[in-house]
Each structure stands twice: as structure tokens, then as C-alpha cells.
Design a protein around this motif. Structure first.
Motif, PDB file in Angstrom:
ATOM      1  N   ASP A   5       0.824  -1.204   0.000  1.00 47.14           N
ATOM      2  CA  ASP A   5       0.000   0.000   0.000  1.00 47.14           C
ATOM      3  C   ASP A   5       0.862   1.259   0.000  1.00 47.14           C
ATOM      4  OD1 ASP A   5      -2.198  -1.631   0.031  1.00 47.14           O
ATOM      5  OD2 ASP A   5      -2.464  -1.532   2.212  1.00 47.14           O
ATOM      6  N   PHE A   6       1.809   1.322   0.896  1.00 44.76           N
ATOM      7  CA  PHE A   6       2.646   2.505   0.965  1.00 44.76           C
ATOM      8  C   PHE A   6       3.665   2.540  -0.176  1.00 44.76           C
ATOM      9  CE2 PHE A   6       0.914   2.651   5.211  1.00 44.76           C
ATOM     10  CZ  PHE A   6       0.794   4.007   5.451  1.00 44.76           C
ATOM     11  N   GLY A   7       4.000   1.389  -0.774  1.00 39.54           N
ATOM     12  CA  GLY A   7       4.841   1.395  -1.976  1.00 39.54           C
ATOM     13  C   GLY A   7       4.141   2.089  -3.127  1.00 39.54           C
ATOM     14  N   LEU A   8       2.839   1.826  -3.305  1.00 36.56           N
ATOM     15  CA  LEU A   8       2.068   2.511  -4.350  1.00 36.56           C
ATOM     16  C   LEU A   8       1.892   3.990  -4.031  1.00 36.56           C
ATOM     17  CD1 LEU A   8      -0.649  -0.202  -5.079  1.00 36.56           C
ATOM     18  CD2 LEU A   8       1.428   0.292  -6.381  1.00 36.56           C
ATOM     19  N   VAL A   9       1.710   4.309  -2.726  1.00 42.35           N
ATOM     20  CA  VAL A   9       1.614   5.718  -2.347  1.00 42.35           C
ATOM     21  C   VAL A   9       2.927   6.437  -2.649  1.00 42.35           C
ATOM     22  CG1 VAL A   9       1.363   7.298  -0.402  1.00 42.35           C
ATOM     23  CG2 VAL A   9      -0.158   5.329  -0.612  1.00 42.35           C
ATOM     24  N   ALA A  10       4.062   5.782  -2.352  1.00 40.24           N
ATOM     25  CA  ALA A  10       5.367   6.380  -2.650  1.00 40.24           C
ATOM     26  C   ALA A  10       5.547   6.558  -4.156  1.00 40.24           C
ATOM     27  CB  ALA A  10       6.477   5.501  -2.069  1.00 40.24           C
ATOM     28  N   ALA A  11       5.085   5.577  -4.969  1.00 41.98           N
ATOM     29  CA  ALA A  11       5.161   5.713  -6.425  1.00 41.98           C
ATOM     30  C   ALA A  11       4.327   6.900  -6.901  1.00 41.98           C
ATOM     31  CB  ALA A  11       4.689   4.416  -7.084  1.00 41.98           C
ATOM     32  N   LEU A  12       3.161   7.083  -6.283  1.00 46.66           N
ATOM     33  CA  LEU A  12       2.327   8.223  -6.652  1.00 46.66           C
ATOM     34  C   LEU A  12       3.009   9.540  -6.313  1.00 46.66           C
ATOM     35  CD1 LEU A  12      -0.364   9.403  -7.659  1.00 46.66           C
ATOM     36  CD2 LEU A  12      -1.258   9.087  -5.317  1.00 46.66           C
ATOM     37  N   LEU A  13       3.622   9.617  -5.127  1.00 43.87           N
ATOM     38  CA  LEU A  13       4.314  10.848  -4.739  1.00 43.87           C
ATOM     39  C   LEU A  13       5.532  11.095  -5.626  1.00 43.87           C
ATOM     40  CD1 LEU A  13       4.167  10.562  -0.828  1.00 43.87           C
ATOM     41  CD2 LEU A  13       2.768  12.016  -2.326  1.00 43.87           C
ATOM     42  N   ALA A  14       6.257  10.032  -5.979  1.00 45.06           N
ATOM     43  CA  ALA A  14       7.403  10.193  -6.878  1.00 45.06           C
ATOM     44  C   ALA A  14       6.959  10.645  -8.262  1.00 45.06           C
ATOM     45  CB  ALA A  14       8.175   8.870  -6.962  1.00 45.06           C
ATOM     46  N   SER A  15       5.824  10.130  -8.723  1.00 40.45           N
ATOM     47  CA  SER A  15       5.290  10.557 -10.027  1.00 40.45           C
ATOM     48  C   SER A  15       4.903  12.026  -9.994  1.00 40.45           C
ATOM     49  CB  SER A  15       4.085   9.682 -10.395  1.00 40.45           C
ATOM     50  OG  SER A  15       4.452   8.322 -10.495  1.00 40.45           O
ATOM     51  N   ILE A  16       4.315  12.440  -8.867  1.00 33.57           N
ATOM     52  CA  ILE A  16       3.959  13.864  -8.745  1.00 33.57           C
ATOM     53  C   ILE A  16       5.221  14.727  -8.773  1.00 33.57           C
ATOM     54  CG2 ILE A  16       2.980  15.580  -7.179  1.00 33.57           C
ATOM     55  CD1 ILE A  16       1.007  13.437  -6.246  1.00 33.57           C
ATOM     56  N   GLY A  17       6.263  14.298  -8.091  1.00 33.96           N
ATOM     57  CA  GLY A  17       7.514  15.059  -8.102  1.00 33.96           C
ATOM     58  C   GLY A  17       8.158  15.093  -9.475  1.00 33.96           C
TER      59      GLY A  17
END
Length: 712
Positions: free
Chosen positions: A341-353
Motif C-alpha cells: 500500500d505505501f509502496g504505491l503511495v510512494a510511487a504516486l508521490l514520486a510521479s507527482i515530483g
């Protein structure tokens, strides 16, 4: 001994039990487990009473009243006391009711009795009602309020005072000149032990005085020294305690040693230490945060994203450090640590960055970024890497969770089996104690044979009354010895009836009983013939009755074949022991008596006197020791003539050329009659009091020791 301690057990710990009941098996039940709605007792209490009724055989019960704590607001004390009494019915149980001081807790005020005082009196009346009923032997012990200095307990009175003092002010309900009345629980344990060691079945109310006579004002001053700046406010309640007698001090040799004001500093220091050992509020807040891991993980994920975005911005212009994708490293780190779950959240935040850097650093527009498929690859890589790392971490976590669950299951199973094993061991030990220590077990019968292995008939009579009373749970045992062929003389009786037991019986009055004795010597009063005992056992010697053992009254539940057989077995053991003792006396008659007379020699007379003194100390008989005043006639003539002047059951002895008479089952009220009878035979006697008896026994023992030393 099996002991039950019940009630206000706030002052009871292992040290208390060890001092009050050394070597006994103690079960402690707190009254605080009881419900307060008055509907019914709790299940644990019902289980205890059922256990008491069916399996456990308590020999002693100590009930600690709630009024041992000052200004208590506990309810249900008298109901629990009554349930204990009812559970103890039909058993030979020694019950000690320990309550607070008389005249305390508003027992009497200007307007009369208060409600709390009426309840306290009702508990005392309840003890008087049940005392002596159905085998219960009860006593009331009034002591000052209790306090404890045990490190394992929190004092229910002093600790709340310390907590109130820590806020800078204290309100006491009593006036400054009211009596403090405090007793250390350790001293109560010592007193309880001495009371049970010298227990007698007579109901009485014992009182313990406060030796130090401190007031509430003294307590307030002591608290001010422990808490500087403390403001103490006193109330208007003034207790007028009733000063008890010195019975406890004189009979048990007990006196108060510990002063509550001296122990106050020690108890306060221990309270301060326990208070300092508690966790700081900040530490408790951190622990609570650790219990809620989701907010912490979210905060760490956000902070890591900010940190890696800053690294990406800083090192984007460096040719050496720009080769590393910090956003991908961030996704791998978060996915590996916190799962899918938090791996996908981190991927989303990295994509936003990454998208933000495209817009700001490289001048991309949304349409250009979205419609060029090659730009999707970094975003897809972030989500794939986050999902893979998160899945791996999730699988490992689930595997670890399953292993932990399996280990916990195995551990619980082992703990359960361990508890079962220890419970089985404890049950085995408890059953062993009950089987061996039960009043009618074979182990007890073996102990009876050992106790009866003596050669003095008087000692056997005393032990017979004790054993029959204990094993048959009966306090109406009498033993008679046939004297002169037509009468029986009382030789021993249970303490409860020794004062009113008939000292002689005519054999003609026992004719109906003698005709119904079976071949084993047992007779049961099945027709309830008045004037005759319920159980009787006739011991014969040379074919004629010699000893009668009577049980005057029995409970309805004891009129069974079981009790009859038990009575027959015990009396058979006593008969065997008496047969050996009588045979020994017959063989040693020449060594015990002066030639040609019934007068005992000094050592033999000392043994007879010691046996009679033991009977008197056990309240199973009485005797008079008389000294023959020498006259003109020589001692030898007195020795020859004294045999016809005393009864067959009495004894005479010569100690250092002084003739003594041992009048068995006689009291000081019989002294005028005895003196008149002796005067008719020209024999002048004088009574020897208790101190004289002790001195004579010491004289005989000292002479015997000197003779043994000379012989050696």
C-alpha cells in the motif's frame, strides 16, 4: 491446619500469613470481590462457599471486618460474615472475628446511635448468636485501626492521606484531640497466632488498647513535617473509645511495640519511591504514539518524499550524482519498509515530483507530457517497482506473521499444559493434605496410635478426650472409671461440659445401657432414653467393666453407622493403650509404691501430679493437692493409715518426708467436706495452691535429676 482468611484483606500478605499461621495452609479471599448491589453474592464467593461445603475442611477462620479501616465506606460486611457463619455450621471450626475499636466510627454520638454504629453492633450480635451453635467456636477481637508497613501492600488509609497531602491541603474528619488508635498489621498477626495457640471454646470479646495514645493532631503535625507547607483542617467528629481490659496482655503476653508516627516516615518514603517510579507523561504519550503506527508511517513517508525531492533538486546539475534516480530509490525504500500500500503511495508521490520537475525545469506542458508515450516509462517504472517491493515486503510480513502466530499457538499450548501440570501438582498436594490430615483418615488413625503410646492412664484419658472431640467433631465426651464395684468416677471430660459433668454414676443407673451393649462393647441410645448418653463404649478388664467412654449428645447427622464404627475403632485403640498402661502399673507396683501401702514414691507421685495438672490445664478435669500437717505420730504410721482415708481414685505420695494427697475431680468447694472427713481420722491437712504445685513439681524434677547424676 487449613485456615481461611476472609473480609478486609487489604492488610494481608505472605508475611502476615507466615506470622499468624506458621506451617498452616492459608486461603485468602478478599471481600472486595463481592457485588455491591445487594442482589446476590458473586460467583467467586459462591464457589468458595460450595468449596467449603463439599471439599475443603477449614479448621480456623479469621474474618477481618471492614471497620478495621477508618471511615470506610464499604458495604455488605455483615452479609458476608453471616454467609461465612452459615457455611461453617455443623463443623468444629474456630472462628475469630477481628473488628475495629469500640466506640469508633460514630458508634455513639450526641443524638444516639448512628447507622454505621448499629451495623457494627449487629456484627457483634451475629457472632454471639452463632457462638456455640452447631460446633462453631467464635471469639471477637477488638483492635485499633490497622495500618501496614509492608512493601507489598498499599495502606488503604495512609496512602490516600499522602495523595491528598501532595496537593497541599488535607481535611481530616476527626477533631484534633480525637484518638488516632493505630495498630500495625504485623503485630495483629502475632496476636492472632497466640490466640489460636491458646484457644478455648468459650465465647468472649477481647479488646486491645492503644498503647501510645496519639491524637489526630499528632498525626497532622507528623504529616506537616513530611509535607512542608501543608494545610491541615480538622473536623468536628470526636471518638470516645472504650478502654479495654488487660486480658490480652496478661493471658497471651502480647503488647504493642510499633508506633504509627515512627513508621510514618518509612511508609511515606516507600510511597515516594513508588510514585517516582511511575512513567513520565511525555513517555506515556510516546508509547501511545507507538501503539498507533499508521500516523507515524504516513508522517515518515511524507518526510522521506520531501527529503528525496530536495536531493533530486540539489544533485540534478551534478554530472556524477545525477546518474542516480533518487525518486526510484525513495519508492524502493518505502515499498520495502512499509509494504504494498505505501509502496504505491510512494510511487504516486514520486510521479507527482517527476511531473512537477518536467513542468518547471524542462518546460513540458501537460499535453506534451501525456501524448508522448515514451514519457510514461518513468511513471510506469515507479509503480511497478513500488508494487513489486511492496509485494515482497507484504509476503515476508505475512509469512513472519504466520510464523509468529504458530509460535504463539505453540507457546500458549505449552503454557496451558504447564498450568495444567502445576494445577495437577497442587491438587495432588492438596488432596494429599486432605487425605492425610483429614480428621477421620487412616493417616489420622495412625497418628492416634502414636499419641496413645504412653504408659500413664491419666495421659491416655486426656488424649482420648482430645482425639474423640477432634475426630468425631463433638464436645460432650466423658470418661468414667469403675470404682469399688458399684460406682463410676469421672476421670476426664470435654472442656465444654467439664464444669457440669456428673462426677460419679451408680452402675445401677446404667443397667439399661449395660444390657444393650453388643459384643464389641458399643452401645447406641437408639430409643433416646433420657439420662443416658447417645454413644457409649464399655472397656472390660478381667471380664468386668472397668472404663466407660460416653458421648452425651450428637448431631442428627452423626447417628449413622459411619460414626458408630469410627467411635468403635477409636475406643478400641484407647482400650489397647489403657490395657498396656494398666499392665505396666501392675508390674511396677512395687517400684512405684512404698512397701505395704498405697502411697506413691516421689518420682511416681510427680508423674501422677503432672498428668493431673495437664488435665486441669486442658480444662478436662480438676484436682486438689493437700499437704498432711505432721503431728505427734511418725510419718510411717501416716503412710500406713492413709490408704483407708482416701478414695480408690485418689492418690497419695511421699515427697521429702512430707505426705501429699491428690484428690482427683475435686474442687475448692469440696475442701470443707474433705477436711472434715480427714479430721475424723485424726489427719490434719492444708491446701496447696497453684504456685505451690509448680514449686513441688520443680522440686521433684530437680531431685530426679540429682539422683540420675549421682547414679552416673
Amino acid at each position: 491446619m487449613e485456615v481461611l482468611v476472609v473480609g478486609n484483606t487489604s492488610y494481608v500478605d505472605d508475611d502476615f500469613c507466615a506470622k499468624a499461621f506458621p506451617g498452616d495452609h492459608v486461603q485468602v479471599v478478599a471481600a472486595s470481590d463481592a457485588q455491591r448491589d445487594g442482589a446476590s453474592a458473586p460467583s467467586s464467593w459462591n464457589e468458595l462457599l460450595q468449596h467449603l461445603d463439599q471439599a475443603y475442611e477449614f479448621d480456623r477462620v479469621v474474618y477481618l471486618s471492614t471497620y478495621l479501616t477508618p471511615h470506610t465506606e464499604t458495604f455488605g460486611d455483615i452479609e458476608l460474615l453471616r454467609s461465612v457463619f452459615r457455611a461453617c455450621m455443623d463443623r468444629q471450626i474456630q472462628l475469630l472475628f477481628v473488628t475495629g475499636p469500640a466506640g469508633a466510627d460514630g458508634d455513639v454520638d450526641a443524638a444516639g446511635q448512628t447507622g454505621k454504629g448499629i451495623i457494627a453492633h449487629a456484627a457483634n450480635d451475629l457472632c454471639r448468636y452463632y457462638a456455640g451453635r452447631d460446633g462453631i467456636q467464635a471469639k471477637i477481637l477488638r483492635v485499633p485501626y490497622l495500618y501496614t508497613a509492608s512493601p507489598a501492600l498499599d495502606d488503604p488509609f495512609l496512602v490516600p492521606l499522602f495523595q491528598a497531602c501532595s496537593h497541599g491541603s488535607l481535611v481530616l474528619k476527626n477533631s484534633a484531640d480525637a484518638s488516632l488508635q493505630a495498630l500495625c498489621a504485623e503485630e495483629l498477626a502475632v496476636l492472632v497466632s497466640r490466640i489460636f495457640d491458646s484457644w478455648d471454646p468459650v465465647f468472649e470479646e477481647l479488646g486491645v488498647a492503644d498503647s501510645f495514645a496519639h491524637t489526630m493532631g499528632n498525626l497532622g503535625e507528623a504529616l506537616k513535617r513530611l509535607f512542608p507547607g501543608l494545610q491541615v483542617t480538622y473536623g468536628d467528629d470526636s471518638e470516645t473509645p472504650v478502654v479495654p481490659s488487660d486480658t490480652v496482655r496478661m493471658r497471651y503476653g502480647w503488647f504493642q511495640r510499633y508506633d504509627v508516627l515512627t513508621d510514618l516516615s518509612t511508609i511515606h518514603a516507600r510511597w515516594e519511591q513508588s510514585r517516582a517510579g511511575r512513567r513520565h507523561p511525555l513517555r506515556r504519550a510516546i508509547d501511545r504514539m507507538r501503539e498507533h503506527t499508521l500516523p507515524v508511517i504516513c508522517a515518515e513517508t511524507a518526510l522521506a518524499w520531501v527529503l528525496f525531492e530536495c536531493l533530486e533538486r540539489v544533485f540534478s546539475q551534478s554530472a556524477q550524482l545525477n546518474v542516480l534516480d533518487y525518486r526510484l530509490l525513495y519508492v524502493v525504500l518505502i515499498g520495502t519498509l512499509y509494504g504494498l500500500d505505501f509502496g504505491l503511495v510512494a510511487a504516486l508521490l514520486a510521479s507527482i515530483g517527476l511531473a512537477a520537475s518536467y513542468f518547471t525545469q524542462y518546460g513540458y506542458t501537460f499535453q506534451g507530457l501525456f501524448y508522448e508515450p515514451s514519457n510514461w516509462l518513468p511513471f510506469i517504472a515507479y509503480f511497478v517497482v513500488g508494487a513489486v517491493c511492496g509485494y515482497v515486503q507484504l509476503r515476508n510480513r505475512e509469512a513472519l506473521k504466520a510464523e509468529r502466530a504458530e509460535n504463539e499457538l505453540v507457546r500458549n499450548r505449552n503454557d496451558f499444559l504447564g498450568r495444567l501440570y502445576h494445577d495437577a501438582i497442587e491438587d495432588k498436594q492438596a488432596y494429599k493434605r486432605q487425605i492425610v490430615g483429614r480428621h477421620d483418615s487412616f493417616g489420622k488413625i495412625f497418628a492416634v496410635t502414636q499419641e496413645l503410646d504412653v504408659l500413664n492412664p491419666r495421659d491416655i484419658y486426656r488424649k482420648c478426650c482430645e482425639l474423640l472431640g477432634e475426630i468425631l467433631e463433638n464436645d460432650s465426651v466423658t470418661i468414667y472409671h469403675v470404682s469399688g464395684g458399684a460406682f463410676t468416677r469421672l476421670v476426664a471430660a470435654s472442656p465444654a461440659i467439664s464444669a457440669d459433668a456428673l462426677r460419679s454414676l451408680a452402675l445401677d443407673d446404667l443397667k439399661a445401657m449395660m444390657e444393650g451393649v453388643d459384643h464389641s462393647g458399643l452401645w447406641v441410645n437408639r430409643k433416646l432414653v433420657p439420662g443416658l448418653p447417645m454413644f457409649a463404649y464399655v472397656m472390660e478388664r478381667d471380664g468386668v467393666p472397668a472404663i466407660f467412654v460416653f458421648v452425651r449428645r450428637v448431631a442428627e447427622s452423626q447417628m449413622t453407622l459411619y460414626y458408630q464404627n469410627l467411635f468403635r475403632i477409636l475406643c478400641g485403640l484407647v482400650e489397647s493403650a489403657l490395657g498396656r498402661a494398666f499392665d505396666y502399673e501392675a508390674v511396677a507396683q512395687d517400684k512405684r509404691c512404698i512397701a505395704g501401702s498405697r502411697v506413691l514414691k516421689q518420682d511416681a507421685f510427680g508423674r501422677e501430679l503432672a498428668a493431673e495438672q495437664a488435665l486441669a490445664d486442658s480444662k478436662m478435669g480438676s484436682y486438689l493437692l493437700l499437704r498432711v500437717v505432721p503431728g505427734m505420730e511418725p510419718v510411717g504410721e501416716l503412710v500406713g493409715a492413709i490408704g483407708s482415708a482416701i478414695r480408690e481414685s485418689d492418690a497419695a505420695g511421699l515427697v521429702d518426708d512430707t505426705l501429699y494427697l491428690l484428690m482427683r475431680q475435686a474442687t475448692e468447694a469440696d475442701l470443707p467436706v474433705i477436711c472434715k472427713r480427714m479430721a475424723s481420722k485424726q489427719i490434719i491437712i492444708e491446701h496447696v495452691d497453684g504456685e505451690g504445685v509448680v514449686a513441688l513439681l520443680r522440686q521433684i524434677a530437680s531431685a530426679s535429676t540429682d539422683d540420675e547424676g549421682d547414679a552416673a
